[in-house]
Write an enzyme that holds these catalytic residues in place. Sequence first.
Site, PDB file in Angstrom:
ATOM      1  N   LYS A 154     -17.393   7.564   3.143  1.00  0.00           N
ATOM      2  CA  LYS A 154     -17.979   6.217   3.202  1.00  0.00           C
ATOM      3  C   LYS A 154     -17.134   5.239   2.391  1.00  0.00           C
ATOM      4  O   LYS A 154     -16.736   5.543   1.275  1.00  0.00           O
ATOM      5  CB  LYS A 154     -19.403   6.242   2.634  1.00  0.00           C
ATOM      6  CG  LYS A 154     -20.335   7.189   3.365  1.00  0.00           C
ATOM      7  CD  LYS A 154     -21.664   7.340   2.643  1.00  0.00           C
ATOM      8  CE  LYS A 154     -21.534   8.066   1.340  1.00  0.00           C
ATOM      9  NZ  LYS A 154     -22.827   8.356   0.693  1.00  0.00           N
ATOM     10  N   THR A 191     -28.267  -2.794  -3.086  1.00  0.00           N
ATOM     11  CA  THR A 191     -27.696  -1.631  -2.405  1.00  0.00           C
ATOM     12  C   THR A 191     -28.162  -0.319  -3.043  1.00  0.00           C
ATOM     13  O   THR A 191     -27.521   0.705  -2.880  1.00  0.00           O
ATOM     14  CB  THR A 191     -26.151  -1.689  -2.451  1.00  0.00           C
ATOM     15  OG1 THR A 191     -25.754  -1.838  -3.827  1.00  0.00           O
ATOM     16  CG2 THR A 191     -25.595  -2.826  -1.621  1.00  0.00           C
ATOM     17  N   GLY A 248     -29.689   3.007  -3.259  1.00  0.00           N
ATOM     18  CA  GLY A 248     -30.137   4.005  -2.286  1.00  0.00           C
ATOM     19  C   GLY A 248     -29.436   3.977  -0.940  1.00  0.00           C
ATOM     20  O   GLY A 248     -29.871   4.652  -0.009  1.00  0.00           O
ATOM     21  N   THR A 249     -28.332   3.243  -0.826  1.00  0.00           N
ATOM     22  CA  THR A 249     -27.646   3.171   0.480  1.00  0.00           C
ATOM     23  C   THR A 249     -27.164   4.549   0.938  1.00  0.00           C
ATOM     24  O   THR A 249     -27.317   4.907   2.104  1.00  0.00           O
ATOM     25  CB  THR A 249     -26.424   2.208   0.441  1.00  0.00           C
ATOM     26  OG1 THR A 249     -25.642   2.517  -0.704  1.00  0.00           O
ATOM     27  CG2 THR A 249     -26.843   0.770   0.414  1.00  0.00           C
ATOM     28  N   GLY A 250     -26.575   5.300  -0.006  1.00  0.00           N
ATOM     29  CA  GLY A 250     -26.017   6.607   0.366  1.00  0.00           C
ATOM     30  C   GLY A 250     -27.102   7.576   0.806  1.00  0.00           C
ATOM     31  O   GLY A 250     -26.963   8.275   1.821  1.00  0.00           O
ATOM     32  N   CYS A 251     -28.207   7.605   0.057  1.00  0.00           N
ATOM     33  CA  CYS A 251     -29.332   8.501   0.395  1.00  0.00           C
ATOM     34  C   CYS A 251     -29.877   8.145   1.779  1.00  0.00           C
ATOM     35  O   CYS A 251     -30.112   9.017   2.628  1.00  0.00           O
ATOM     36  CB  CYS A 251     -30.477   8.349  -0.615  1.00  0.00           C
ATOM     37  SG  CYS A 251     -30.003   8.573  -2.322  1.00  0.00           S
TER      38      CYS A 251
HETATM   39  N1  LIG Z   1     -22.078  -4.409   1.093  1.00  0.00           N
HETATM   40  C1  LIG Z   1     -22.131  -3.629   2.169  1.00  0.00           C
HETATM   41  N2  LIG Z   1     -22.184  -4.156   3.416  1.00  0.00           N
HETATM   42  C2  LIG Z   1     -22.246  -3.381   4.524  1.00  0.00           C
HETATM   43  N3  LIG Z   1     -22.247  -2.043   4.479  1.00  0.00           N
HETATM   44  C3  LIG Z   1     -22.178  -1.448   3.279  1.00  0.00           C
HETATM   45  C4  LIG Z   1     -22.122  -2.184   2.063  1.00  0.00           C
HETATM   46  N4  LIG Z   1     -22.078  -1.304   1.014  1.00  0.00           N
HETATM   47  C5  LIG Z   1     -22.125  -0.080   1.555  1.00  0.00           C
HETATM   48  N5  LIG Z   1     -22.150  -0.147   2.913  1.00  0.00           N
HETATM   49  C6  LIG Z   1     -22.249   0.961   3.854  1.00  0.00           C
HETATM   50  O1  LIG Z   1     -23.383   1.729   3.441  1.00  0.00           O
HETATM   51  C7  LIG Z   1     -23.108   3.129   3.596  1.00  0.00           C
HETATM   52  C8  LIG Z   1     -23.210   3.797   2.213  1.00  0.00           C
HETATM   53  O2  LIG Z   1     -22.010   3.500   1.558  1.00  0.00           O
HETATM   54  P1  LIG Z   1     -21.439   3.662   0.126  1.00  0.00           P
HETATM   55  O3  LIG Z   1     -21.826   2.456  -0.674  1.00  0.00           O
HETATM   56  O4  LIG Z   1     -19.975   3.896   0.291  1.00  0.00           O
HETATM   57  O5  LIG Z   1     -22.123   4.969  -0.409  1.00  0.00           O
HETATM   58  P2  LIG Z   1     -23.068   5.258  -1.640  1.00  0.00           P
HETATM   59  O6  LIG Z   1     -24.321   4.479  -1.432  1.00  0.00           O
HETATM   60  O7  LIG Z   1     -23.235   6.741  -1.562  1.00  0.00           O
HETATM   61  O8  LIG Z   1     -22.313   4.810  -2.864  1.00  0.00           O
HETATM   62  C9  LIG Z   1     -21.727   3.187   4.266  1.00  0.00           C
HETATM   63  O9  LIG Z   1     -21.890   3.167   5.660  1.00  0.00           O
HETATM   64  C10 LIG Z   1     -21.065   1.911   3.797  1.00  0.00           C
HETATM   65  O10 LIG Z   1     -20.002   1.518   4.648  1.00  0.00           O
HETATM   66  C1  LIG Z   2     -32.961  10.574  -7.529  1.00  0.00           C
HETATM   67  C2  LIG Z   2     -31.748   9.830  -7.098  1.00  0.00           C
HETATM   68  N1  LIG Z   2     -30.970  10.358  -6.115  1.00  0.00           N
HETATM   69  C3  LIG Z   2     -29.876   9.676  -5.717  1.00  0.00           C
HETATM   70  C4  LIG Z   2     -29.515   8.471  -6.273  1.00  0.00           C
HETATM   71  C5  LIG Z   2     -28.255   7.739  -5.838  1.00  0.00           C
HETATM   72  O1  LIG Z   2     -28.520   6.526  -5.234  1.00  0.00           O
HETATM   73  P1  LIG Z   2     -27.632   5.235  -5.553  1.00  0.00           P
HETATM   74  O2  LIG Z   2     -26.186   5.721  -5.647  1.00  0.00           O
HETATM   75  O3  LIG Z   2     -27.805   4.334  -4.418  1.00  0.00           O
HETATM   76  O4  LIG Z   2     -28.145   4.706  -6.866  1.00  0.00           O
HETATM   77  C6  LIG Z   2     -30.341   7.949  -7.285  1.00  0.00           C
HETATM   78  N2  LIG Z   2     -30.060   6.775  -7.882  1.00  0.00           N
HETATM   79  N3  LIG Z   2     -31.452   8.648  -7.686  1.00  0.00           N
END
Ligand SMILES: Nc1ncnc2c1ncn2[C@@H]1O[C@H](COP(=O)(O)OP(=O)(O)O)[C@@H](O)[C@H]1O
Ligand SMILES: Cc1ncc(COP(=O)(O)O)c(N)n1
Length: 279
Positions: free
Chosen positions: A174, A208, A210-213
Amino acid sequence: MTSIALTIAGSDSGGGAGIQADLKTFQELGTFGTSALTAVTAQNTLGVHAVQPIDTSIVIAQLEAILDDFTIGAAKTGMLFSAEIIEAISDTLSRYPTFPFVIDPVMIAKGGASLLQQAAIVALKERLIPMAALLTPNIPEAEVLAEMPITSLSHMEIAAKRLLEMGAGAVLLKGGHREDTPFAEDLFVSADGERFIMKSKRIQTKDTHGTGCTFAAAITAELAKGAPMTEAVITAKHFIHAAIEDGLSIGNGHGPTNHAAYRLRGNRARKDVELIEKR
Ligand SMILES: Nc1ncnc2c1ncn2[C@@H]1O[C@H](COP(=O)(O)OP(=O)(O)O)[C@@H](O)[C@H]1O
Ligand SMILES: Cc1ncc(COP(=O)(O)O)c(N)n1
């Protein structure tokens, strides 16, 4: 038939990430969500105040209770915290029939708190990644796992290849943390030679959490319903894009994404992702 998804992850009391994000996403995408809790965090949009891992015997008991009773369509992992918990998950899952398994290698919360002990990284690499149908690292996680800095798309390509060599069926690296592009570009590569980039505009927002979860949970829900891997990741990219675009400015820090946005837009508002580039 009801599709059942499983999340093995930590609790986020703030409701935006972890088990809470996963279960909301499973529900939004029409699957029945089950969960095995690995840790409890006292957390809000500003950060993590405390972490309490769940006793390993209770992690195993939760998994057994779920797997003895339900036919799981797909599962994901999130915060796993320790090598002991990772080894217990690996041992327990290998006693049951397999299903598509997504590993989101959660390491550090957005506020900087550690959600995975340093000593657990080897266990993650050796015991869990080889069981995964898909590994979904963000850039900092891929840097740790592949042991290289990532500041460009070509670095992402090299790192994704290294991660594939660890035994996952596919890797979705990502690009949300990239600073050299106005796009949110994610790279997908699979052990059977598939490769594509999903590219959307980068939304200017602080919300943002929790985006990854949420992204990994959306992939898991689609897999649980029987979607092929590539379709599952593409649908999930639309889901997460809508969720970020309609992010919720609640709390005083990084607000959560809006898990209902994709459904409220009529499920298939695919125009919202500007470009999906298949190469
Ligand atoms: N500001 C943003 N605008 C649009 N898409 C985003 C943005 N930030 C993250 N994403 C997308 O959200 C998803 C989670 O991305 P990322 O931020 O890399 O992971 P994590 O939340 O695990 O740190 C990916 O598809 C990424 O491209
Ligand atoms: C319990 C738990 N699991 C996963 C994440 C990661 O999420 P983020 O990277 O978006 O803070 C978090 N903050 N808390």
